[in-house]
Motif scaffolding. Structure first.
Motif, PDB file in Angstrom:
ATOM      1  N   GLY A   1      13.329   0.419  -4.922  1.00 50.90           N
ATOM      2  CA  GLY A   1      14.459   0.413  -4.005  1.00 50.90           C
ATOM      3  C   GLY A   1      14.006   0.552  -2.562  1.00 50.90           C
ATOM      4  O   GLY A   1      13.097   1.332  -2.252  1.00 50.90           O
ATOM      5  N   MET A   2      14.646  -0.196  -1.685  1.00 52.12           N
ATOM      6  CA  MET A   2      14.287  -0.167  -0.272  1.00 52.12           C
ATOM      7  C   MET A   2      14.602   1.179   0.367  1.00 52.12           C
ATOM      8  O   MET A   2      13.891   1.637   1.264  1.00 52.12           O
ATOM      9  CB  MET A   2      15.017  -1.287   0.469  1.00 52.12           C
ATOM     10  CG  MET A   2      14.575  -1.483   1.903  1.00 52.12           C
ATOM     11  SD  MET A   2      12.879  -2.103   2.041  1.00 52.12           S
ATOM     12  CE  MET A   2      13.141  -3.821   1.567  1.00 52.12           C
ATOM     13  N   ASP A   3      15.665   1.840  -0.097  1.00 48.93           N
ATOM     14  CA  ASP A   3      16.050   3.129   0.490  1.00 48.93           C
ATOM     15  C   ASP A   3      14.954   4.171   0.308  1.00 48.93           C
ATOM     16  O   ASP A   3      14.665   4.948   1.225  1.00 48.93           O
ATOM     17  CB  ASP A   3      17.349   3.629  -0.142  1.00 48.93           C
ATOM     18  CG  ASP A   3      18.538   2.755   0.221  1.00 48.93           C
ATOM     19  OD1 ASP A   3      18.443   2.045   1.238  1.00 48.93           O
ATOM     20  OD2 ASP A   3      19.544   2.783  -0.511  1.00 48.93           O
ATOM     21  N   ARG A   4      14.353   4.185  -0.863  1.00 47.78           N
ATOM     22  CA  ARG A   4      13.302   5.174  -1.102  1.00 47.78           C
ATOM     23  C   ARG A   4      12.059   4.877  -0.272  1.00 47.78           C
ATOM     24  O   ARG A   4      11.388   5.787   0.204  1.00 47.78           O
ATOM     25  CB  ARG A   4      12.931   5.188  -2.586  1.00 47.78           C
ATOM     26  CG  ARG A   4      12.002   6.341  -2.911  1.00 47.78           C
ATOM     27  CD  ARG A   4      11.561   6.348  -4.334  1.00 47.78           C
ATOM     28  NE  ARG A   4      10.588   7.399  -4.539  1.00 47.78           N
ATOM     29  CZ  ARG A   4       9.775   7.457  -5.574  1.00 47.78           C
ATOM     30  NH1 ARG A   4       9.830   6.522  -6.505  1.00 47.78           N
ATOM     31  NH2 ARG A   4       8.906   8.435  -5.698  1.00 47.78           N
TER      32      ARG A   4
ATOM     33  N   SER B   1       8.080  -4.989  -6.986  1.00 49.18           N
ATOM     34  CA  SER B   1       8.061  -3.527  -6.996  1.00 49.18           C
ATOM     35  C   SER B   1       9.245  -2.934  -6.248  1.00 49.18           C
ATOM     36  O   SER B   1       9.785  -1.898  -6.647  1.00 49.18           O
ATOM     37  CB  SER B   1       6.744  -3.024  -6.381  1.00 49.18           C
ATOM     38  OG  SER B   1       5.632  -3.478  -7.119  1.00 49.18           O
ATOM     39  N   ILE B   2       9.653  -3.577  -5.156  1.00 51.41           N
ATOM     40  CA  ILE B   2      10.754  -3.025  -4.370  1.00 51.41           C
ATOM     41  C   ILE B   2      12.063  -3.130  -5.131  1.00 51.41           C
ATOM     42  O   ILE B   2      12.994  -2.341  -4.913  1.00 51.41           O
ATOM     43  CB  ILE B   2      10.852  -3.738  -2.999  1.00 51.41           C
ATOM     44  CG1 ILE B   2      11.554  -2.838  -1.978  1.00 51.41           C
ATOM     45  CG2 ILE B   2      11.564  -5.053  -3.118  1.00 51.41           C
ATOM     46  CD1 ILE B   2      10.821  -1.578  -1.647  1.00 51.41           C
ATOM     47  N   LYS B   3      12.166  -4.081  -6.045  1.00 43.94           N
ATOM     48  CA  LYS B   3      13.356  -4.175  -6.885  1.00 43.94           C
ATOM     49  C   LYS B   3      13.436  -2.991  -7.846  1.00 43.94           C
ATOM     50  O   LYS B   3      14.526  -2.584  -8.263  1.00 43.94           O
ATOM     51  CB  LYS B   3      13.347  -5.491  -7.670  1.00 43.94           C
ATOM     52  CG  LYS B   3      13.753  -6.708  -6.850  1.00 43.94           C
ATOM     53  CD  LYS B   3      13.711  -7.958  -7.700  1.00 43.94           C
ATOM     54  CE  LYS B   3      14.355  -9.124  -6.966  1.00 43.94           C
ATOM     55  NZ  LYS B   3      15.814  -8.988  -6.854  1.00 43.94           N
TER      56      LYS B   3
ATOM     57  N   GLU C   1       0.826  -1.209   0.000  1.00 43.22           N
ATOM     58  CA  GLU C   1       0.000   0.000   0.000  1.00 43.22           C
ATOM     59  C   GLU C   1       0.859   1.258   0.000  1.00 43.22           C
ATOM     60  O   GLU C   1       0.486   2.277  -0.581  1.00 43.22           O
ATOM     61  CB  GLU C   1      -0.941  -0.012   1.206  1.00 43.22           C
ATOM     62  CG  GLU C   1      -1.959  -1.140   1.169  1.00 43.22           C
ATOM     63  CD  GLU C   1      -2.739  -1.166  -0.138  1.00 43.22           C
ATOM     64  OE1 GLU C   1      -3.189  -0.091  -0.590  1.00 43.22           O
ATOM     65  OE2 GLU C   1      -2.894  -2.254  -0.714  1.00 43.22           O
ATOM     66  N   VAL C   2       2.014   1.200   0.658  1.00 38.91           N
ATOM     67  CA  VAL C   2       2.944   2.329   0.626  1.00 38.91           C
ATOM     68  C   VAL C   2       3.519   2.493  -0.776  1.00 38.91           C
ATOM     69  O   VAL C   2       3.597   3.605  -1.314  1.00 38.91           O
ATOM     70  CB  VAL C   2       4.075   2.124   1.653  1.00 38.91           C
ATOM     71  CG1 VAL C   2       5.060   3.284   1.597  1.00 38.91           C
ATOM     72  CG2 VAL C   2       3.502   1.992   3.056  1.00 38.91           C
ATOM     73  N   LEU C   3       3.914   1.381  -1.386  1.00 37.77           N
ATOM     74  CA  LEU C   3       4.449   1.425  -2.744  1.00 37.77           C
ATOM     75  C   LEU C   3       3.396   1.897  -3.740  1.00 37.77           C
ATOM     76  O   LEU C   3       3.712   2.595  -4.707  1.00 37.77           O
ATOM     77  CB  LEU C   3       4.955   0.039  -3.144  1.00 37.77           C
ATOM     78  CG  LEU C   3       6.182  -0.477  -2.392  1.00 37.77           C
ATOM     79  CD1 LEU C   3       6.447  -1.936  -2.742  1.00 37.77           C
ATOM     80  CD2 LEU C   3       7.399   0.370  -2.713  1.00 37.77           C
TER      81      LEU C   3
END
Length: 277
Positions: free
Chosen positions: A258-261, A253-255, A49-51
């Motif tokens: 990015g986890m940092d963002r 999606s995280i790929k 949901e955040v993504l």
């Protein structure tokens, strides 16, 4: 253990880690492995949901001043926008997982449902229960993808998901299964997969998959990835399907983002922080 399994999920993506594999790797019981798998799925569901909100805002900022040529002009959209913007256009499609065969209906035909929904529901004479999973896909080339389990393909069902994922300012590609989008998304374009050829020698037209750079092959490609991943499971009940879909959506999606963002967006208050698992 949670961090190890989460990291392994990223490493061996698009292959998924099943509860049996977790049990063998960590040397724990199947029940404990299943609880750990569920914990990862719940964590992924919160992050998706955040993504989704980050994806929505990115599309809104990218396409707020972008216009598309009119359909009557028959201009190539890729040449009009350029490769950089063209690759950011979201694509829509739906697919079926674990369809209901005639054997599950005691060899009775399904008269009530038509289209893809005929593949996921049993016949009314044997209960009419949902057996298969109907999945809505919203994807961008080399970017985020969102899989959602839906009961049907009606506008009230799919429209809610599309509205909270794709802003009105963004272009949108799909097949002709979304005719109700024309009056809502002004930049929506569709491709007719059943277009017939003008020559009598051929049944279908050559441009029925892509015409003037309009296609939904990005969504179809992600659905192929989805089916390959779900082949590791024997069966997933429809009531639990969203957890499994969110897990795959989050990793894919995280790929791209990015986890940092994701972490910085939560720290800066750009998106509300999620509850801890």
């Amino acid at each position: 253990m949670f961090g190890y399994i989460l990291e392994e999920s990223f490493i061996q993506f698009p292959k998924v880690i099943t509860s049996v594999e977790i049990s063998k790797r960590l040397g724990i019981s199947y029940g404990s492995a299943r609880l750990l798998k569920q914990r990862i799925q719940v964590f992924s569901s919160h992050q998706v949901e955040v993504l989704r909100k980050l994806y929505y805002n990115d599309l809104k900022d990218t396409f707020k001043d972008v216009t598309l040529p009119k359909v009557e002009e028959e201009k190539d959209i890729k040449k009009h926008l350029g490769k950089k913007l063209y690759r950011k256009i979201p694509h829509l499609d739906t697919c079926v997982l674990y369809s209901a065969s005639q054997r599950s209906n005691l060899f009775r035909k399904r008269f009530r449902h038509g289209g893809l929904t005929a593949s996921i529901y049993q016949s009314d004479s044997v209960g009419g229960n949902q057996v298969g999973i109907l999945t809505s896909t919203i994807a961008t080339q080399n970017g985020c993808v969102f899989f959602d389990s839906v009961p049907d393909q009606k506008a009230n069902t799919l429209g809610t998901l599309i509205r909270k994922t794709v802003p009105y300012e963004s272009p949108l590609f799909s097949d002709e299964g979304y005719p109700w989008l024309w009056g809502i998304y002004k930049k929506h374009r569709s491709i007719n997969h059943t277009a017939h050829s003008k020559e009598k020698r051929y049944k279908f037209a050559r441009n029925r998959w892509s015409k003037l750079s309009v296609h939904n092959q990005v969504a179809e490609g992600n659905q192929r990835l989805l089916k390959s991943a779900f082949s590791a499971y024997n069966y997933v009940k429809p009531k639990n399907s969203q957890l499994y879909l969110n897990e795959l959506s989050f990793i894919k999606s995280i790929k791209a983002i990015g986890m940092d963002r994701l972490v910085s967006a939560q720290r800066d208050g750009f998106v509300p922080n999620v509850s801890r698992i």
